[in-house]
Design a protein around this motif. Structure first.
Motif, short mmCIF file in Angstrom:
data_model
loop_
_atom_site.label_atom_id
_atom_site.label_comp_id
_atom_site.label_asym_id
_atom_site.label_seq_id
_atom_site.Cartn_x
_atom_site.Cartn_y
_atom_site.Cartn_z
N GLN A 183 0.83 -1.20 0.00
CA GLN A 183 0.00 0.00 0.00
C GLN A 183 0.87 1.25 0.00
O GLN A 183 0.59 2.22 -0.72
CB GLN A 183 -0.92 0.00 1.22
CG GLN A 183 -1.86 1.20 1.28
CD GLN A 183 -2.87 1.08 2.40
OE1 GLN A 183 -2.99 0.05 3.06
NE2 GLN A 183 -3.61 2.15 2.65
N HIS A 184 1.95 1.25 0.80
CA HIS A 184 2.86 2.39 0.83
C HIS A 184 3.49 2.63 -0.54
O HIS A 184 3.62 3.77 -0.99
CB HIS A 184 3.96 2.15 1.87
CG HIS A 184 5.01 3.22 1.91
ND1 HIS A 184 4.82 4.44 2.53
CD2 HIS A 184 6.26 3.26 1.37
CE1 HIS A 184 5.90 5.17 2.38
NE2 HIS A 184 6.80 4.49 1.69
N ILE A 186 2.23 1.86 -3.44
CA ILE A 186 1.21 2.40 -4.35
C ILE A 186 0.99 3.89 -4.07
O ILE A 186 0.88 4.71 -4.97
CB ILE A 186 -0.11 1.62 -4.20
CG1 ILE A 186 0.07 0.17 -4.66
CG2 ILE A 186 -1.22 2.29 -5.01
CD1 ILE A 186 -1.14 -0.69 -4.40
N GLU A 187 0.93 4.22 -2.78
CA GLU A 187 0.61 5.60 -2.39
C GLU A 187 1.74 6.58 -2.68
O GLU A 187 1.50 7.75 -2.94
CB GLU A 187 0.24 5.63 -0.91
CG GLU A 187 -1.08 4.94 -0.60
CD GLU A 187 -1.35 4.83 0.89
OE1 GLU A 187 -2.53 4.68 1.25
OE2 GLU A 187 -0.38 4.90 1.68
N THR A 188 2.98 6.11 -2.62
CA THR A 188 4.12 7.01 -2.75
C THR A 188 4.91 6.83 -4.04
O THR A 188 5.70 7.70 -4.42
CB THR A 188 5.09 6.81 -1.58
OG1 THR A 188 5.63 5.48 -1.64
CG2 THR A 188 4.37 7.00 -0.25
N ARG A 235 -1.00 6.44 -9.25
CA ARG A 235 -0.83 7.04 -7.93
C ARG A 235 -2.19 7.25 -7.26
O ARG A 235 -3.20 7.54 -7.92
CB ARG A 235 -0.11 8.38 -8.05
CG ARG A 235 1.34 8.29 -8.44
CD ARG A 235 2.19 7.71 -7.30
NE ARG A 235 3.59 7.83 -7.61
CZ ARG A 235 4.33 8.89 -7.29
NH1 ARG A 235 3.77 9.90 -6.68
NH2 ARG A 235 5.61 8.93 -7.60
N ILE A 236 -2.18 7.13 -5.95
CA ILE A 236 -3.40 7.38 -5.20
C ILE A 236 -3.71 8.88 -5.22
O ILE A 236 -2.83 9.71 -5.06
CB ILE A 236 -3.25 6.90 -3.75
CG1 ILE A 236 -2.94 5.39 -3.74
CG2 ILE A 236 -4.50 7.17 -2.94
CD1 ILE A 236 -3.95 4.55 -4.47
N THR A 241 -8.44 5.38 -4.60
CA THR A 241 -8.17 5.14 -3.19
C THR A 241 -7.82 3.68 -2.98
O THR A 241 -8.18 2.81 -3.78
CB THR A 241 -9.39 5.49 -2.31
OG1 THR A 241 -10.51 4.68 -2.71
CG2 THR A 241 -9.75 6.96 -2.45
N VAL A 242 -7.10 3.40 -1.89
CA VAL A 242 -6.73 2.03 -1.56
C VAL A 242 -7.06 1.80 -0.10
O VAL A 242 -6.85 2.67 0.75
CB VAL A 242 -5.23 1.76 -1.84
CG1 VAL A 242 -4.35 2.69 -1.05
CG2 VAL A 242 -4.88 0.30 -1.55
N GLU A 243 -7.61 0.63 0.20
CA GLU A 243 -8.01 0.33 1.57
C GLU A 243 -7.74 -1.13 1.89
O GLU A 243 -7.85 -2.00 1.02
CB GLU A 243 -9.49 0.64 1.77
CG GLU A 243 -10.40 -0.21 0.90
CD GLU A 243 -11.84 0.29 0.86
OE1 GLU A 243 -12.75 -0.55 1.03
OE2 GLU A 243 -12.05 1.50 0.65
N LEU A 255 -8.55 -1.57 -4.36
CA LEU A 255 -8.36 -0.29 -5.04
C LEU A 255 -9.68 0.14 -5.65
O LEU A 255 -10.35 -0.65 -6.33
CB LEU A 255 -7.31 -0.41 -6.15
CG LEU A 255 -5.84 -0.16 -5.76
CD1 LEU A 255 -5.36 -1.27 -4.86
CD2 LEU A 255 -4.98 -0.05 -6.99
#
Length: 297
Positions: A183-184, A186-188, A235-236, A241-243, A255
């Protein structure tokens, strides 16, 4: 006027419905096909003279198993023409599934893929024996084999699965850590933490079903998998969004694009490293990820 009480056949079917669904799902890897099997099971069950049935639960399992075996043959033909890798249909599961370690392992995406490598009759025997702990006589009735033949099938299936199943138990913490790193990343856009968790021979499988874009062949190797994710996962932001979620009894990621589920990510972990990364994008397989499904042994 009081409501009419359900008839005994309906009461028995409803009482065991979650069990029957779990049997069918573990044999098929498809919730949609499992529901079809349950519908056929119900129709056949309504034609049974209950006075002649000594063990109604076992009889229902037998009907479900036979219908699942028939459906497996149809699924086999569909998979031959499937576009790209075929992955099991993910399920949002209730917390109780994760608490039952054996059940959670048996319905994990990784284990369902292992079960896909068994012949249909071996898969039925393995599921009924190893997951639901039916005795050999009951299984023999369900698959129309002798108890001696069922013992041989169980032995072969057990050895086959043991050689391919995830090595050793995987803790919830390991799974959560792996998904948190993913998740990190994907987000960064920083994949270094994820690379540290990928096994050198990690395999990525993407299932778009020819409807959504996905890798058409397995991607093998940490560097190639990381490069694929860098290129394909956006990118998020406000639209994406990702959860975290619990799918098939294990931590996973959902996603969403504009609020709609776009991709499910699940992992297989061996000795603390991600050896399998599974991406389900086929929208026909994402309908059971919004509402929890109760699985039962």
């Amino acid at each position: 006027m009081a409501d009419k009480a359900p008839d005994p056949a309906t009461e028995m079917f409803v009482a065991h419905r979650n069990l029957l669904f779990t049997v069918a799902y573990e044999m098929l890897g498809s919730a949609a096909d499992a529901e079809d099997v349950l519908q056929e099971t119900w129709l056949r069950w309504t034609r049974v003279d209950l006075d002649t049935v000594l063990d109604q639960r076992a009889y229902l399992v037998r009907i479900t198993t036979r219908q699942s075996l028939d459906r497996l043959r149809t699924l086999g033909r569909r998979k031959e023409s499937y576009v790209g890798p075929w992955l099991p249909e993910p399920l949002l599961t209730t917390p109780g599934v994760a608490d039952d370690v054996e059940l959670a392992e048996s319905v994990s995406i990784a284990m369902l893929l292992v079960l896909e490598t068994l012949a249909p009759i071996e898969r039925a025997v393995f599921v009924l024996r190893e997951v639901f702990d039916l005795d050999y006589d009951e299984i023999a009735e369900a698959v129309d084999k002798t108890p001696a033949a069922v013992r041989q099938l169980a032995y072969r299936a057990r050895a086959h699965v043991a050689a391919r199943r995830p090595r050793g138990p995987v803790s919830a913490t390991e799974s959560r850590d792996a998904l948190a790193a993913f998740q990190h990343a994907i987000e960064t856009g920083d994949l270094q933490n994820l690379l540290d968790l990928l096994a050198p021979d990690v395999v990525f499988l993407g299932d778009g079903g020819g409807i959504k874009q996905a890798a058409l062949t397995p991607i093998v190797g940490a560097d190639l998998v990381a490069a694929l994710l860098t290129a394909s996962v956006p990118r998020i932001g406000a639209e994406m969004t990702v959860e975290p979620a619990h799918l098939n009894g294990h931590p996973a990621l959902i996603l969403r694009l504009d609020g709609t589920i776009d991709t499910i990510f699940a992992v297989r972990i061996d000795h603390g490293l991600i050896t399998g990364l599974y991406s389900v994008r086929n929208p026909e397989k994402l309908s059971r990820t919004e509402t929890a499904t109760t699985l039962q042994r």
